[in-house]
Scaffold this motif. Structure first.
Motif, PDB file in Angstrom:
ATOM      1  N   ALA A   1      -4.872  -5.048  -9.528  1.00  0.00           N
ATOM      2  CA  ALA A   1      -4.532  -6.426  -9.181  1.00  0.00           C
ATOM      3  C   ALA A   1      -4.904  -6.760  -7.739  1.00  0.00           C
ATOM      4  CB  ALA A   1      -3.040  -6.647  -9.396  1.00  0.00           C
ATOM      5  N   SER A   2      -5.019  -8.051  -7.476  1.00  0.00           N
ATOM      6  CA  SER A   2      -5.231  -8.520  -6.105  1.00  0.00           C
ATOM      7  C   SER A   2      -3.871  -8.551  -5.398  1.00  0.00           C
ATOM      8  CB  SER A   2      -5.858  -9.904  -6.120  1.00  0.00           C
ATOM      9  OG  SER A   2      -4.962 -10.829  -6.704  1.00  0.00           O
ATOM     10  N   LEU A   3      -3.880  -8.810  -4.109  1.00  0.00           N
ATOM     11  CA  LEU A   3      -2.639  -8.785  -3.332  1.00  0.00           C
ATOM     12  C   LEU A   3      -1.609  -9.797  -3.851  1.00  0.00           C
ATOM     13  CD1 LEU A   3      -1.038  -7.589  -0.993  1.00  0.00           C
ATOM     14  CD2 LEU A   3      -2.078  -9.303   0.478  1.00  0.00           C
ATOM     15  N   PRO A   4      -1.978 -11.047  -4.142  1.00  0.00           N
ATOM     16  CA  PRO A   4      -0.959 -11.961  -4.695  1.00  0.00           C
ATOM     17  C   PRO A   4      -0.396 -11.485  -6.034  1.00  0.00           C
ATOM     18  CG  PRO A   4      -2.833 -13.207  -3.888  1.00  0.00           C
ATOM     19  CD  PRO A   4      -3.222 -11.764  -3.825  1.00  0.00           C
ATOM     20  N   GLU A   5      -1.251 -10.916  -6.882  1.00  0.00           N
ATOM     21  CA  GLU A   5      -0.764 -10.399  -8.164  1.00  0.00           C
ATOM     22  C   GLU A   5       0.151  -9.202  -7.958  1.00  0.00           C
ATOM     23  OE1 GLU A   5      -4.489 -11.549 -11.083  1.00  0.00           O
ATOM     24  OE2 GLU A   5      -4.549  -9.678  -9.958  1.00  0.00           O
ATOM     25  N   LYS A   6      -0.164  -8.351  -6.995  1.00  0.00           N
ATOM     26  CA  LYS A   6       0.708  -7.211  -6.690  1.00  0.00           C
ATOM     27  C   LYS A   6       2.064  -7.686  -6.186  1.00  0.00           C
ATOM     28  CE  LYS A   6      -2.981  -4.003  -5.440  1.00  0.00           C
ATOM     29  NZ  LYS A   6      -3.604  -3.227  -4.366  1.00  0.00           N
ATOM     30  N   LEU A   7       2.057  -8.667  -5.293  1.00  0.00           N
ATOM     31  CA  LEU A   7       3.318  -9.186  -4.771  1.00  0.00           C
ATOM     32  C   LEU A   7       4.140  -9.836  -5.873  1.00  0.00           C
ATOM     33  CD1 LEU A   7       2.112 -10.719  -1.398  1.00  0.00           C
ATOM     34  CD2 LEU A   7       3.508  -8.681  -1.712  1.00  0.00           C
ATOM     35  N   TRP A   8       3.479 -10.581  -6.757  1.00  0.00           N
ATOM     36  CA  TRP A   8       4.181 -11.206  -7.881  1.00  0.00           C
ATOM     37  C   TRP A   8       4.766 -10.145  -8.797  1.00  0.00           C
ATOM     38  CZ3 TRP A   8       5.957 -15.879  -8.583  1.00  0.00           C
ATOM     39  CH2 TRP A   8       6.343 -16.288  -9.851  1.00  0.00           C
ATOM     40  N   SER A   9       4.009  -9.098  -9.062  1.00  0.00           N
ATOM     41  CA  SER A   9       4.491  -8.008  -9.909  1.00  0.00           C
ATOM     42  C   SER A   9       5.674  -7.299  -9.262  1.00  0.00           C
ATOM     43  CB  SER A   9       3.361  -7.023 -10.173  1.00  0.00           C
ATOM     44  OG  SER A   9       3.837  -5.885 -10.836  1.00  0.00           O
ATOM     45  N   LEU A  10       5.578  -7.047  -7.956  1.00  0.00           N
ATOM     46  CA  LEU A  10       6.674  -6.374  -7.262  1.00  0.00           C
ATOM     47  C   LEU A  10       7.920  -7.244  -7.184  1.00  0.00           C
ATOM     48  CD1 LEU A  10       4.900  -4.548  -4.310  1.00  0.00           C
ATOM     49  CD2 LEU A  10       5.775  -3.573  -6.413  1.00  0.00           C
TER      50      LEU A  10
ATOM     51  N   ASP B   1      10.620  -0.917  -8.373  1.00  0.00           N
ATOM     52  CA  ASP B   1      11.501   0.231  -8.538  1.00  0.00           C
ATOM     53  C   ASP B   1      12.402   0.279  -7.303  1.00  0.00           C
ATOM     54  OD1 ASP B   1      12.612   2.586  -9.510  1.00  0.00           O
ATOM     55  OD2 ASP B   1      11.139   3.825  -8.466  1.00  0.00           O
ATOM     56  N   GLU B   2      13.659  -0.101  -7.483  1.00  0.00           N
ATOM     57  CA  GLU B   2      14.553  -0.281  -6.340  1.00  0.00           C
ATOM     58  C   GLU B   2      14.776   0.986  -5.518  1.00  0.00           C
ATOM     59  OE1 GLU B   2      18.097  -2.367  -7.373  1.00  0.00           O
ATOM     60  OE2 GLU B   2      16.981  -3.878  -8.482  1.00  0.00           O
TER      61      GLU B   2
ATOM     62  N   ALA C   1       3.198   4.898 -14.962  1.00  0.00           N
ATOM     63  CA  ALA C   1       1.807   4.639 -15.342  1.00  0.00           C
ATOM     64  C   ALA C   1       1.565   3.139 -15.510  1.00  0.00           C
ATOM     65  CB  ALA C   1       1.468   5.383 -16.624  1.00  0.00           C
ATOM     66  N   GLN C   2       2.521   2.449 -16.093  1.00  0.00           N
ATOM     67  CA  GLN C   2       2.382   0.999 -16.259  1.00  0.00           C
ATOM     68  C   GLN C   2       2.376   0.299 -14.895  1.00  0.00           C
ATOM     69  OE1 GLN C   2       5.601  -0.811 -18.391  1.00  0.00           O
ATOM     70  NE2 GLN C   2       4.504  -2.712 -18.713  1.00  0.00           N
ATOM     71  N   ALA C   3       3.257   0.720 -13.993  1.00  0.00           N
ATOM     72  CA  ALA C   3       3.293   0.110 -12.657  1.00  0.00           C
ATOM     73  C   ALA C   3       1.999   0.389 -11.906  1.00  0.00           C
ATOM     74  CB  ALA C   3       4.490   0.645 -11.873  1.00  0.00           C
ATOM     75  N   LEU C   4       1.467   1.600 -12.039  1.00  0.00           N
ATOM     76  CA  LEU C   4       0.215   1.947 -11.369  1.00  0.00           C
ATOM     77  C   LEU C   4      -0.953   1.145 -11.916  1.00  0.00           C
ATOM     78  CD1 LEU C   4       0.416   5.798 -10.876  1.00  0.00           C
ATOM     79  CD2 LEU C   4       0.252   4.048  -9.124  1.00  0.00           C
ATOM     80  N   ALA C   5      -0.947   0.899 -13.216  1.00  0.00           N
ATOM     81  CA  ALA C   5      -2.033   0.113 -13.805  1.00  0.00           C
ATOM     82  C   ALA C   5      -2.079  -1.281 -13.190  1.00  0.00           C
ATOM     83  CB  ALA C   5      -1.845   0.021 -15.316  1.00  0.00           C
ATOM     84  N   VAL C   6      -0.907  -1.878 -12.974  1.00  0.00           N
ATOM     85  CA  VAL C   6      -0.867  -3.213 -12.369  1.00  0.00           C
ATOM     86  C   VAL C   6      -1.235  -3.139 -10.891  1.00  0.00           C
ATOM     87  CG1 VAL C   6       0.677  -5.110 -11.749  1.00  0.00           C
ATOM     88  CG2 VAL C   6       0.815  -4.100 -14.007  1.00  0.00           C
ATOM     89  N   LEU C   7      -0.690  -2.162 -10.177  1.00  0.00           N
ATOM     90  CA  LEU C   7      -0.907  -2.090  -8.730  1.00  0.00           C
ATOM     91  C   LEU C   7      -2.332  -1.698  -8.359  1.00  0.00           C
ATOM     92  CD1 LEU C   7       2.444  -0.443  -7.620  1.00  0.00           C
ATOM     93  CD2 LEU C   7       1.711  -2.788  -7.236  1.00  0.00           C
ATOM     94  N   ASN C   8      -3.013  -0.934  -9.201  1.00  0.00           N
ATOM     95  CA  ASN C   8      -4.368  -0.498  -8.868  1.00  0.00           C
ATOM     96  C   ASN C   8      -5.440  -1.531  -9.187  1.00  0.00           C
ATOM     97  OD1 ASN C   8      -3.665   1.964  -7.748  1.00  0.00           O
ATOM     98  ND2 ASN C   8      -3.708   3.009  -9.712  1.00  0.00           N
TER      99      ASN C   8
ATOM    100  N   ALA D   1       0.834  -1.211   0.000  1.00  0.00           N
ATOM    101  CA  ALA D   1       0.000   0.000   0.000  1.00  0.00           C
ATOM    102  C   ALA D   1       0.869   1.261   0.000  1.00  0.00           C
ATOM    103  CB  ALA D   1      -0.930  -0.009   1.212  1.00  0.00           C
ATOM    104  N   GLU D   2       1.908   1.281   0.825  1.00  0.00           N
ATOM    105  CA  GLU D   2       2.812   2.446   0.856  1.00  0.00           C
ATOM    106  C   GLU D   2       3.561   2.596  -0.461  1.00  0.00           C
ATOM    107  OE1 GLU D   2       3.572   4.847   3.159  1.00  0.00           O
ATOM    108  OE2 GLU D   2       1.830   4.175   4.258  1.00  0.00           O
ATOM    109  N   TYR D   3       3.991   1.484  -1.038  1.00  0.00           N
ATOM    110  CA  TYR D   3       4.708   1.525  -2.309  1.00  0.00           C
ATOM    111  C   TYR D   3       3.804   2.072  -3.414  1.00  0.00           C
ATOM    112  CZ  TYR D   3       7.363  -0.102  -6.352  1.00  0.00           C
ATOM    113  OH  TYR D   3       8.049  -0.170  -7.540  1.00  0.00           O
ATOM    114  N   THR D   4       2.553   1.631  -3.431  1.00  0.00           N
ATOM    115  CA  THR D   4       1.605   2.138  -4.428  1.00  0.00           C
ATOM    116  C   THR D   4       1.395   3.631  -4.263  1.00  0.00           C
ATOM    117  OG1 THR D   4       0.502  -0.010  -4.439  1.00  0.00           O
ATOM    118  CG2 THR D   4      -0.716   1.830  -5.368  1.00  0.00           C
ATOM    119  N   ALA D   5       1.274   4.090  -3.026  1.00  0.00           N
ATOM    120  CA  ALA D   5       1.102   5.532  -2.784  1.00  0.00           C
ATOM    121  C   ALA D   5       2.323   6.309  -3.250  1.00  0.00           C
ATOM    122  CB  ALA D   5       0.849   5.783  -1.303  1.00  0.00           C
ATOM    123  N   ARG D   6       3.518   5.783  -3.015  1.00  0.00           N
ATOM    124  CA  ARG D   6       4.734   6.477  -3.463  1.00  0.00           C
ATOM    125  C   ARG D   6       4.823   6.522  -4.979  1.00  0.00           C
ATOM    126  NH1 ARG D   6       9.783   6.448   0.344  1.00  0.00           N
ATOM    127  NH2 ARG D   6       8.674   6.944   2.252  1.00  0.00           N
TER     128      ARG D   6
END
Length: 195
Positions: free
Chosen positions: A90-99, A104-105, A81-88, A26-31
Protein backbone atom coordinates in the motif's frame (compact mmCIF):
# COMPACT_ATOMS: atom_id res chain seq x y z
CA UNK A 1 -6.74 36.05 21.59
CA UNK A 2 -6.41 32.87 23.62
CA UNK A 3 -8.38 30.84 21.07
CA UNK A 4 -6.07 32.03 18.29
CA UNK A 5 -3.05 31.04 20.37
CA UNK A 6 -4.60 27.64 21.11
CA UNK A 7 -5.25 27.16 17.38
CA UNK A 8 -1.61 27.89 16.54
CA UNK A 9 -0.34 25.57 19.28
CA UNK A 10 -2.61 22.76 18.04
CA UNK A 11 -1.43 23.38 14.47
CA UNK A 12 2.23 23.12 15.50
CA UNK A 13 1.64 20.01 17.63
CA UNK A 14 -0.28 18.29 14.82
CA UNK A 15 2.49 19.20 12.36
CA UNK A 16 5.12 17.62 14.61
CA UNK A 17 3.02 14.49 15.14
CA UNK A 18 2.35 14.27 11.40
CA UNK A 19 6.09 14.44 10.69
CA UNK A 20 6.49 11.31 12.87
CA UNK A 21 3.82 9.22 11.11
CA UNK A 22 5.90 7.86 8.17
CA UNK A 23 8.70 6.80 10.54
CA UNK A 24 6.12 5.17 12.82
CA UNK A 25 4.59 3.26 9.91
CA UNK A 26 8.03 2.01 8.80
CA UNK A 27 8.96 0.89 12.34
CA UNK A 28 5.56 -0.73 12.82
CA UNK A 29 5.94 -2.65 9.56
CA UNK A 30 9.39 -3.86 10.61
CA UNK A 31 8.02 -5.03 13.98
CA UNK A 32 5.12 -6.86 12.35
CA UNK A 33 7.56 -8.58 9.96
CA UNK A 34 9.80 -9.62 12.87
CA UNK A 35 6.82 -10.94 14.85
CA UNK A 36 5.55 -12.84 11.82
CA UNK A 37 8.99 -14.37 11.24
CA UNK A 38 9.19 -15.38 14.91
CA UNK A 39 5.79 -17.10 14.80
CA UNK A 40 6.66 -18.93 11.57
CA UNK A 41 9.94 -20.14 13.09
CA UNK A 42 8.17 -21.38 16.22
CA UNK A 43 5.65 -23.26 14.12
CA UNK A 44 8.36 -24.84 11.93
CA UNK A 45 10.38 -25.86 15.00
CA UNK A 46 7.24 -27.38 16.47
CA UNK A 47 6.68 -29.38 13.27
CA UNK A 48 10.33 -30.56 13.30
CA UNK A 49 10.04 -31.61 16.94
CA UNK A 50 6.85 -33.55 16.28
CA UNK A 51 8.44 -35.39 13.33
CA UNK A 52 11.59 -36.34 15.30
CA UNK A 53 9.74 -37.45 18.43
CA UNK A 54 6.76 -39.14 16.85
CA UNK A 55 5.94 -41.86 19.32
CA UNK A 56 2.34 -42.96 19.79
CA UNK A 57 2.24 -42.38 23.56
CA UNK A 58 3.77 -38.88 23.53
CA UNK A 59 2.19 -37.72 20.28
CA UNK A 60 -1.32 -37.79 21.71
CA UNK A 61 -0.21 -36.09 24.95
CA UNK A 62 1.63 -33.31 23.09
CA UNK A 63 -1.28 -32.84 20.67
CA UNK A 64 -3.78 -32.39 23.50
CA UNK A 65 -1.44 -30.19 25.53
CA UNK A 66 -0.44 -27.85 22.71
CA UNK A 67 -3.60 -27.82 20.59
CA UNK A 68 -4.64 -24.45 21.98
CA UNK A 69 -1.14 -22.99 21.68
CA UNK A 70 -0.67 -24.16 18.10
CA UNK A 71 -4.07 -22.86 17.04
CA UNK A 72 -3.29 -19.51 18.65
CA UNK A 73 0.09 -19.33 16.91
CA UNK A 74 -1.44 -20.24 13.55
CA UNK A 75 -4.13 -17.57 13.97
CA UNK A 76 -1.46 -15.03 14.92
CA UNK A 77 0.64 -15.97 11.90
CA UNK A 78 -2.37 -15.56 9.60
CA UNK A 79 -3.19 -12.19 11.14
CA UNK A 80 0.40 -10.98 10.79
CA UNK A 81 0.57 -12.19 7.18
CA UNK A 82 -2.61 -10.30 6.34
CA UNK A 83 -1.30 -7.11 7.98
CA UNK A 84 2.02 -7.46 6.14
CA UNK A 85 0.25 -7.90 2.82
CA UNK A 86 -1.49 -4.55 3.31
CA UNK A 87 1.55 -2.74 4.72
CA UNK A 88 3.97 -3.93 2.02
CA UNK A 89 1.87 -3.15 -1.05
CA UNK A 90 0.00 0.00 0.00
CA UNK A 91 0.89 3.67 -0.33
CA UNK A 92 1.36 5.81 2.78
CA UNK A 93 -2.27 7.05 2.93
CA UNK A 94 -3.53 3.48 2.53
CA UNK A 95 -1.17 2.29 5.26
CA UNK A 96 -2.34 5.03 7.61
CA UNK A 97 -5.98 4.22 6.85
CA UNK A 98 -5.33 0.53 7.47
CA UNK A 99 -3.53 1.25 10.74
CA UNK A 100 -6.36 3.48 11.86
CA UNK A 101 -8.77 0.54 11.90
CA UNK A 102 -6.61 -2.60 12.16
CA UNK A 103 -3.63 -1.76 14.35
CA UNK A 104 -2.11 -4.32 16.69
CA UNK A 105 -2.35 -2.41 19.97
CA UNK A 106 0.37 -4.21 21.97
CA UNK A 107 2.88 -3.81 19.15
CA UNK A 108 1.94 -0.16 18.64
CA UNK A 109 2.15 0.64 22.36
CA UNK A 110 5.57 -1.00 22.72
CA UNK A 111 6.74 0.87 19.62
CA UNK A 112 5.50 4.19 21.01
CA UNK A 113 7.40 3.55 24.25
CA UNK A 114 10.69 2.81 22.48
CA UNK A 115 10.48 5.03 19.40
CA UNK A 116 12.73 8.08 19.36
CA UNK A 117 11.04 11.11 17.75
CA UNK A 118 12.78 12.49 14.70
CA UNK A 119 12.10 15.51 12.52
CA UNK A 120 12.16 14.06 9.06
CA UNK A 121 12.16 16.56 6.22
CA UNK A 122 11.26 14.05 3.52
CA UNK A 123 8.42 15.04 1.24
CA UNK A 124 6.04 12.33 2.50
CA UNK A 125 6.64 13.34 6.13
CA UNK A 126 6.15 17.04 5.36
CA UNK A 127 2.97 16.36 3.41
CA UNK A 128 1.63 14.08 6.12
CA UNK A 129 2.40 16.65 8.82
CA UNK A 130 0.84 19.49 6.87
CA UNK A 131 -2.35 17.55 6.08
CA UNK A 132 -2.75 16.45 9.71
CA UNK A 133 -2.14 20.00 10.97
CA UNK A 134 -4.73 21.45 8.57
CA UNK A 135 -7.31 18.82 9.55
CA UNK A 136 -6.78 19.46 13.26
CA UNK A 137 -6.97 23.23 12.71
CA UNK A 138 -10.20 22.91 10.72
CA UNK A 139 -11.75 20.69 13.39
CA UNK A 140 -10.76 23.23 16.06
CA UNK A 141 -12.30 26.06 14.04
CA UNK A 142 -15.48 24.02 13.51
CA UNK A 143 -15.82 23.29 17.22
CA UNK A 144 -15.04 26.92 18.02
CA UNK A 145 -17.79 28.07 15.63
CA UNK A 146 -20.32 25.62 17.05
CA UNK A 147 -19.46 26.69 20.58
CA UNK A 148 -19.78 30.40 19.85
CA UNK A 149 -23.10 29.89 18.01
CA UNK A 150 -24.44 27.88 20.93
CA UNK A 151 -23.28 30.50 23.46
CA UNK A 152 -24.78 33.40 21.48
CA UNK A 153 -28.09 31.54 21.14
CA UNK A 154 -28.20 30.94 24.89
CA UNK A 155 -27.40 34.60 25.53
CA UNK A 156 -30.08 35.71 23.08
CA UNK A 157 -32.72 33.45 24.67
CA UNK A 158 -31.73 34.41 28.22
CA UNK A 159 -32.17 38.13 27.64
CA UNK A 160 -35.10 37.96 25.20
CA UNK A 161 -38.60 39.05 26.26
CA UNK A 162 -40.92 36.18 27.30
CA UNK A 163 -43.02 36.50 24.13
CA UNK A 164 -39.99 35.81 21.90
CA UNK A 165 -38.70 32.74 23.75
CA UNK A 166 -40.98 29.87 22.81
CA UNK A 167 -44.33 30.29 21.10
CA UNK A 168 -47.22 28.52 22.78
CA UNK A 169 -49.63 26.97 20.32
CA UNK A 170 -53.32 26.89 21.19
CA UNK A 171 -54.98 23.50 20.73
CA UNK A 172 -57.21 22.98 17.69
CA UNK A 173 -60.82 22.07 18.55
CA UNK A 174 -62.89 20.02 16.12
CA UNK A 175 -66.06 21.71 14.87
CA UNK A 176 -69.13 19.73 13.85
CA UNK A 177 -70.58 20.54 10.45
CA UNK A 178 -73.26 19.01 8.28
CA UNK A 179 -72.02 17.57 5.04
CA UNK A 180 -74.56 16.05 2.59
CA UNK A 181 -77.22 15.62 5.27
CA UNK A 182 -74.98 13.61 7.65
CA UNK A 183 -73.16 14.95 10.68
CA UNK A 184 -69.37 14.68 10.34
CA UNK A 185 -66.65 16.11 12.57
CA UNK A 186 -63.96 17.96 10.67
CA UNK A 187 -61.31 20.04 12.37
CA UNK A 188 -60.86 23.63 11.31
CA UNK A 189 -57.20 24.53 10.91
CA UNK A 190 -56.24 27.63 12.81
CA UNK A 191 -52.95 29.43 12.80
CA UNK A 192 -50.94 29.04 16.01
CA UNK A 193 -50.87 32.12 18.15
CA UNK A 194 -48.84 33.19 21.11
CA UNK A 195 -50.64 33.26 24.43
Amino acid sequence: LLLGLADRILFAAALIVGLQLPAFVAEYTARIQADHQRVVEVLSKDDDYRQRNARPDTEQFIAVLEAGTRATLEAEAAQRAQALAVLNRASLPEKLWSLLFRIDEPTAMSLLQTMVPTLSLRSDALLCGLVLAIIVSLLFQLLRGIGSAWASRRRRLRYAPPSARAPVVAPVKPVKTKAAGAAAATPIRREPRAL
